[in-house]
Design a protein around this motif. Sequence first.
Motif, PDB file in Angstrom:
ATOM      1  N   ASP A   1      28.898  49.537  -1.271  1.00 43.00           N
ATOM      2  CA  ASP A   1      28.351  48.244  -1.710  1.00 43.00           C
ATOM      3  C   ASP A   1      27.465  48.417  -2.947  1.00 43.00           C
ATOM      4  OD1 ASP A   1      29.620  47.247   0.441  1.00 43.00           O
ATOM      5  OD2 ASP A   1      27.842  46.598   1.536  1.00 43.00           O
TER       6      ASP A   1
ATOM      7  N   ARG B   1      31.943  48.916  15.816  1.00 43.44           N
ATOM      8  CA  ARG B   1      31.060  48.188  14.909  1.00 43.44           C
ATOM      9  C   ARG B   1      31.792  47.902  13.593  1.00 43.44           C
ATOM     10  NH1 ARG B   1      25.191  48.156  13.931  1.00 43.44           N
ATOM     11  NH2 ARG B   1      24.845  47.887  11.721  1.00 43.44           N
ATOM     12  N   LYS B   2      31.461  46.764  13.012  1.00 38.70           N
ATOM     13  CA  LYS B   2      32.066  46.395  11.737  1.00 38.70           C
ATOM     14  C   LYS B   2      31.246  46.991  10.586  1.00 38.70           C
ATOM     15  CE  LYS B   2      32.819  41.922   9.997  1.00 38.70           C
ATOM     16  NZ  LYS B   2      33.360  40.594  10.184  1.00 38.70           N
ATOM     17  N   ASN B   3      31.894  47.182   9.436  1.00 41.64           N
ATOM     18  CA  ASN B   3      31.202  47.695   8.262  1.00 41.64           C
ATOM     19  C   ASN B   3      30.602  49.068   8.482  1.00 41.64           C
ATOM     20  OD1 ASN B   3      31.312  46.251   5.856  1.00 41.64           O
ATOM     21  ND2 ASN B   3      30.152  44.582   6.789  1.00 41.64           N
TER      22      ASN B   3
ATOM     23  N   GLU C   1      38.505  47.749   2.618  1.00 39.23           N
ATOM     24  CA  GLU C   1      38.386  46.484   3.359  1.00 39.23           C
ATOM     25  C   GLU C   1      39.194  46.542   4.665  1.00 39.23           C
ATOM     26  OE1 GLU C   1      38.973  42.870   1.173  1.00 39.23           O
ATOM     27  OE2 GLU C   1      39.287  41.696   2.996  1.00 39.23           O
TER      28      GLU C   1
ATOM     29  N   GLN D   1      37.087  43.836  17.629  1.00 36.87           N
ATOM     30  CA  GLN D   1      36.090  42.909  18.173  1.00 36.87           C
ATOM     31  C   GLN D   1      36.747  41.638  18.696  1.00 36.87           C
ATOM     32  OE1 GLN D   1      32.748  42.247  15.586  1.00 36.87           O
ATOM     33  NE2 GLN D   1      32.014  44.330  15.869  1.00 36.87           N
TER      34      GLN D   1
ATOM     35  N   ILE E   1      36.563  46.567   7.628  1.00 37.61           N
ATOM     36  CA  ILE E   1      36.377  45.180   8.056  1.00 37.61           C
ATOM     37  C   ILE E   1      37.537  44.681   8.934  1.00 37.61           C
ATOM     38  CG2 ILE E   1      36.150  42.792   7.232  1.00 37.61           C
ATOM     39  CD1 ILE E   1      34.464  43.928   4.951  1.00 37.61           C
TER      40      ILE E   1
ATOM     41  N   ALA F   1      29.186  48.890  22.499  1.00 41.16           N
ATOM     42  CA  ALA F   1      30.155  49.481  21.561  1.00 41.16           C
ATOM     43  C   ALA F   1      30.369  48.607  20.324  1.00 41.16           C
ATOM     44  CB  ALA F   1      31.493  49.715  22.261  1.00 41.16           C
ATOM     45  N   LEU F   2      30.191  47.297  20.474  1.00 42.82           N
ATOM     46  CA  LEU F   2      30.470  46.401  19.347  1.00 42.82           C
ATOM     47  C   LEU F   2      29.380  46.461  18.282  1.00 42.82           C
ATOM     48  CD1 LEU F   2      31.753  43.271  21.312  1.00 42.82           C
ATOM     49  CD2 LEU F   2      33.003  45.285  20.587  1.00 42.82           C
ATOM     50  N   THR F   3      28.197  46.903  18.662  1.00 39.60           N
ATOM     51  CA  THR F   3      27.114  47.032  17.677  1.00 39.60           C
ATOM     52  C   THR F   3      26.729  48.492  17.446  1.00 39.60           C
ATOM     53  OG1 THR F   3      25.691  46.392  19.516  1.00 39.60           O
ATOM     54  CG2 THR F   3      25.966  44.798  17.772  1.00 39.60           C
ATOM     55  N   ASN F   4      27.299  49.382  18.237  1.00 40.88           N
ATOM     56  CA  ASN F   4      26.956  50.809  18.114  1.00 40.88           C
ATOM     57  C   ASN F   4      27.723  51.492  17.000  1.00 40.88           C
ATOM     58  OD1 ASN F   4      25.152  50.993  20.166  1.00 40.88           O
ATOM     59  ND2 ASN F   4      26.481  52.081  21.574  1.00 40.88           N
TER      60      ASN F   4
ATOM     61  N   ASP G   1      37.294  44.172  12.930  1.00 40.44           N
ATOM     62  CA  ASP G   1      37.441  42.762  13.329  1.00 40.44           C
ATOM     63  C   ASP G   1      38.500  42.613  14.412  1.00 40.44           C
ATOM     64  OD1 ASP G   1      35.722  40.931  12.304  1.00 40.44           O
ATOM     65  OD2 ASP G   1      36.876  40.498  10.489  1.00 40.44           O
TER      66      ASP G   1
END
Lengths: 319, 493
Positions: free
Chosen positions: B117, B234-236, B453, B464, B457, B296-299, B461
Amino acid sequence: MTTVAGHAGLSRKHFVVQPSLLQQMWTSRADYLYVLPAIVVMLVVIAYPIYYTIDLSFFKTPPGLQLRDKIFVGVDNYTSILSSEVFWRVTLNTVIWTVASTLIAFVLGFGSALALHRDFAGRAVLRAILIIPWVISAVAASYIWKWMYHSDFGLIGAVLVQLGIVDTQPNFIDNIYSVLPSLIVVNIWREFPFAMIMMMAGLQTVPEQLLRAARVDGASAWQRFWHITLPHMAGVSTVTILLLAVANFNSFIIPWIMTGGGPSNASHIWITHIYELAFGRQRWGVAAAYSVLLFIILMSLGYFYVRALSANEKKEQGA
Amino acid sequence: MRNFRLGRALAHGALVSALAVSMLSTSVNAQSVDLSKWSPEYVRSIAGTEEYDTGELCGNVTPLDYTGKLSFWYQGVFEGDPDLLRQYYKDFFEAFRATYPNIDLQEQALTYNDLLDKFRTALLGNAGPMVVRLQILGGVEFASKGYLQELSPEDVGWKTEDFWPGAMKSVMWEGKAYGIPTNNETMALIWNADIFKRAGLDPENPPATWDDVVAYSKQIHDNLGIAGYGLVARKNAGNTPYRFMPQLWGYGGGVFDETDPNPTYSEVRINSDASKAALQASYDMYVRDKSVPVSALTNQQADNQPLFLAGQVAMMISHPSDYNVMLDLQAKATGTDKEKAQTVIDNMRYGLIPTGPDGKRAVVFGGSNIHILNPEYVEGGVVDEAAAKAMVCFWTSPEWSLKMAYAGSNPGNLNGFKTKWMKERLDTIRFLDVTTSMLPYGVPFPTLPETPEIMNIIIPDMLQNALTGAMTVDEAADDAAKKISDLKGGGGL
């Protein structure tokens, strides 16, 4: 003001001639000179980026091309956005986030201000404690809350389990239904001290003699609040709500750090989505179009803010 | 201690795979080391057989008394890295300054998740650094846009054959090289033998297939109430594709045809039956069995490490450096936590990444590459070419490409495997054999500008969407396929 002697029989005031705009500006030329540097800076750092963003919003920027090689697509970005399911989901999230955060933070702040307006032992200490969430770093607060909410080992969940309120660790931020309310709680916790400070300042302007007179006349506490305090607080309340709303529309730190807009876009609000589009996915054109839409909404809020301020000024001048 | 069934696994591996063939066949005979003989024994046999004087070698590229100025950004150490690596980074810059005392070096470290970024933003303002070291999936994006100079190993005194063919693919755009690999790694499966034993599993045998991972994870969770497998979605965050793609490829799926010997990246396969089977396996663990961390989705992996050390996660995919990370974390623990952590460390085992149902084993061919920018995108509009080449030569030398990858990766320059430091490393870094054994199974990310991307991402996604119930597995895969197709076609939001 220039006055000219006029027609016989009419009073002098009917012959007042207003100076032209240019004359007024010439008369006030020193004032303009004083604000000129600020105007120049604003033009450079605000006007040009706004122009550039609007211009960019009509171009496509594929990942394989440099920004300078962008492709003109007219209003395609706007139509793509408005026909996108994600846009409407993010917009709904943004409205929920903004309205809930603003109103609840305002009500809590107003309530706290009323409580702290009365004199009691420890008031100063309590006031200082309540201001803490507002003064600490939003980044640090976001990380702390993220760990407190942790879906496997979070402190809040552990306490709830220990107290027997729930059987298993609640899932606050890894669930598409609970994530947004959980983040709104953090945002309210961060913002209500600001509302409290504003309303405490506003309460200083409520005439004490009016309240005393109402009390002598037998008015109840609720009647005094409803008929005297609240009307006097209308101006500062409007300004506070508008400032909170603008800040919430522009929120970034809490949702980005705690969830990055996830899971499954459930906590994306406009700013985080724009950031991801621009810096994560390099859709500069689409992100610019999003920004233009957001700009229009914020300008509308700004208009109401200025009107509220002007109304306050007139009211004060009238008083 | 060798607790993994390496011999058996390697025997199996010898039979395996178009994957290995794709990695090795392109130029086996021309490589600086014989990749056709690649095995832990071969790596040990070549370690310590050559000596390299970095100053002398790089002095042939840029004279050691050269006076110049250099700005350099690199993906530096972050919270999940061991302290050992921090020391090597410090040593590297001290050594560079000692070797090139007249080059005014301004270096800036950025974390993995921030680097792309920030670099993109800087380039938009023509304010990039002269030299940048990027994660392996980043280079093609910037090469395709014209930000990077052509740069091949020969430009800094090395040979193309000194580097992994798969790694060189990651710096190629339209037939030209735009960078040089600094390090390359493949991950391995890590498990806690004590948890396996308590859960009624064979403590010394890891799951052989991804289906076994699902079953083992459930058994561990059902018997002990802890997470079986350290899923990351986790995304990104680069951690997610590095852990999901081996699963996807193992089941026979892919984003495109990247596992084929000569990929064309023209056909989207993320919604093939095989790809959906891989996604279904994650769904089964997260939703059906609830045998992985809810978080797991935020880790990211750095969040899994303390959970593993606390004995709350039984299996995870990671680098050999995780062993050193565990030692660092254990050293900081106090009281009974310290003892518990030691128990986990004593029971830490490394094994090859599981295979898919058809015996296909694959892992992300990871690493980083170093690039020189075109002057117009650099702050000040000038690139000090000689200073830039000195830095590139230094980092990609056998000595420093090994030392900078000491605990967590492998040298990009294959000659690094021949140095005395490699020998020392084999003696001191536990489980290094396993991750070097995984290298031939490495599959490079698709060399497309759209890859960051897709990996950072779109793939997270998709995970998730399926794991949260926002979409079914089929819908999530189809949604991802549409996004990838739209992206490749230059459209989509």
